[in-house]
Design an enzyme around this catalytic site. Structure first.
Site, PDB file in Angstrom:
ATOM      1  N   GLU A  45      38.141  32.917  44.138  1.00 40.22           N
ATOM      2  CA  GLU A  45      38.707  32.245  43.134  1.00 40.22           C
ATOM      3  C   GLU A  45      40.405  32.267  43.527  1.00 40.22           C
ATOM      4  O   GLU A  45      41.122  31.091  43.466  1.00 40.22           O
ATOM      5  CB  GLU A  45      38.680  32.718  41.608  1.00 40.22           C
ATOM      6  CG  GLU A  45      39.482  31.981  40.703  1.00 40.22           C
ATOM      7  CD  GLU A  45      39.509  32.545  39.241  1.00 40.22           C
ATOM      8  OE1 GLU A  45      38.677  33.189  38.676  1.00 40.22           O
ATOM      9  OE2 GLU A  45      40.743  32.389  38.762  1.00 40.22           O
ATOM     10  N   THR A  52      41.268  34.356  36.342  1.00 37.92           N
ATOM     11  CA  THR A  52      40.848  34.072  35.273  1.00 37.92           C
ATOM     12  C   THR A  52      40.362  35.239  34.378  1.00 37.92           C
ATOM     13  O   THR A  52      40.349  35.463  33.337  1.00 37.92           O
ATOM     14  CB  THR A  52      39.913  33.016  35.172  1.00 37.92           C
ATOM     15  OG1 THR A  52      38.732  33.076  35.996  1.00 37.92           O
ATOM     16  CG2 THR A  52      40.562  31.577  35.260  1.00 37.92           C
ATOM     17  N   ASN A  86      34.893  40.824  36.798  1.00 36.64           N
ATOM     18  CA  ASN A  86      35.050  40.599  35.430  1.00 36.64           C
ATOM     19  C   ASN A  86      34.068  41.994  34.885  1.00 36.64           C
ATOM     20  O   ASN A  86      34.375  42.701  33.932  1.00 36.64           O
ATOM     21  CB  ASN A  86      34.536  39.463  34.819  1.00 36.64           C
ATOM     22  CG  ASN A  86      33.181  39.201  34.721  1.00 36.64           C
ATOM     23  OD1 ASN A  86      32.329  39.598  33.903  1.00 36.64           O
ATOM     24  ND2 ASN A  86      32.734  38.474  35.934  1.00 36.64           N
TER      25      ASN A  86
END
Ligand code: F3S
Length: 299
Positions: free
Chosen positions: A129, A164, A222
């Site tokens: 990303e 993110t 994450n």
């Protein structure tokens, strides 16, 4: 006094919107095309990647491995602008499953650069990303993994965005570090809400647990972040599947918490829950029933 053992699942855990969307888009394409690949594993979860493979959707590591005429699925992390342009110029059917929140981050970075800000990205420089994000400012961005990497220099106009899946805490630390070195800062909070919510649920559960099991791919940022947050409060084990559970972890534990990264499928969470249940079952397990499994009752 009760000697029962509580097993709780974090209120928000498992697949996020963007991952669910990408998997659904891939699954829908399976019956209508027989030459389908994803560019990179669809999510950072080897078990899910295997499942897609069983539906005829394999992955390739680079664009040049995609055969002509194939259907290519772009995963939720997105790809660099150059890669997208290259794919569009070829005889390929493209299913763009880039998460809309990730696309928005690309757009914000691009705008900051156009407005004359030096662009700084909080994130992991090697993460797909972040690599894609950097391409949207033509490579002209500084990537820092934490506030401690903030460069020893001053900025007239600095624009900051984040991968993110970073933690709000780290973003705050970076901004605090930046303030004395900048005349003007344009900060865009691009941390995804799903990430925030999962991190907060994990934190709340970790605070009241004496053991936390964090489920998710070892290379899932994450999930690793959830494990770090939890580990600050209590004994934490990061696992990919139920097979890694060591029964010794449960000795003398009263409150066991389970959480899972945004790329962890429900069936793995349920599996872990059941294995924990089997392991502690002989030790005066508090009443648990079907309502305790993910999707039925959440803590
Ligand atoms: Fe998208 Fe947020 Fe998931 S950016 S891929 S919904 S963690």
């Amino acid at each position: 006094m009760s000697s029962g053992i509580e097993v709780r699942l974090a209120r928000n855990s498992g697949f996020c919107f963007g991952v669910k969307r990408a998997i659904n888009m891939a699954m829908k394409s399976a019956p209508v095309s027989d030459n389908i690949v994803t560019l990179g594993p669809i999510i950072h979860n080897p078990q899910m990647v295997e499942k897609l493979k069983s539906h005829g959707i394999d992955y390739v590591d680079s664009a040049d491995q995609i055969p002509s005429g194939a259907t290519v699925i772009i995963r939720s992390h997105g790809v660099t602008r150059q890669t997208m342009e290259e794919l569009r110029s070829r005889d390929l059917r493209i299913i763009d499953a880039t998460c809309p929140y990730v696309s928005k981050t690309f757009h914000h970075a691009e705008e900051l650069k156009k407005q004359g800000f030096a662009v700084m990205i909080l994130g992991d420089a090697k993460h797909p990303e972040v690599i894609a994000l950097k391409s949207y400012v033509n490579g002209d961005a500084e990537i820092v993994a934490s506030a401690s990497e903030f460069p020893e220099r001053t900025y007239r106009r600095l624009g900051i965005v984040s991968q993110t899946t970073q933690s709000v805490e780290k973003f705050q630390e970076l901004v605090c570090r930046a303030i004395p070195n900048c005349d003007e800062i344009h900060l865009i909070n691009t941390i995804c809400n799903a990430t925030n919510i999962r991190q907060d649920s994990t934190l709340q559960l970790a605070k009241k647990s004496d053991l936390m099991i964090v489920i998710g791919g070892r290379n899932s940022s994450n999930t690793k972040m959830l494990a770090r947050i939890s580990d600050r409060w209590t004994e934490t084990h990061h696992i990919e599947t139920a097979q890694e559970i060591d029964p010794a972890w449960f000795a003398k534990k009263k409150n066991i918490g389970i959480t899972a990264g945004a790329s962890t499928p429900d069936w793995i969470i349920i599996d872990v829950y059941n294995v924990i249940k089997e392991n502690i079952g002989a030790r005066d397990l508090k009443a648990m029933n079907v309502e305790d499994i993910p999707g039925y009752k959440e803590e």
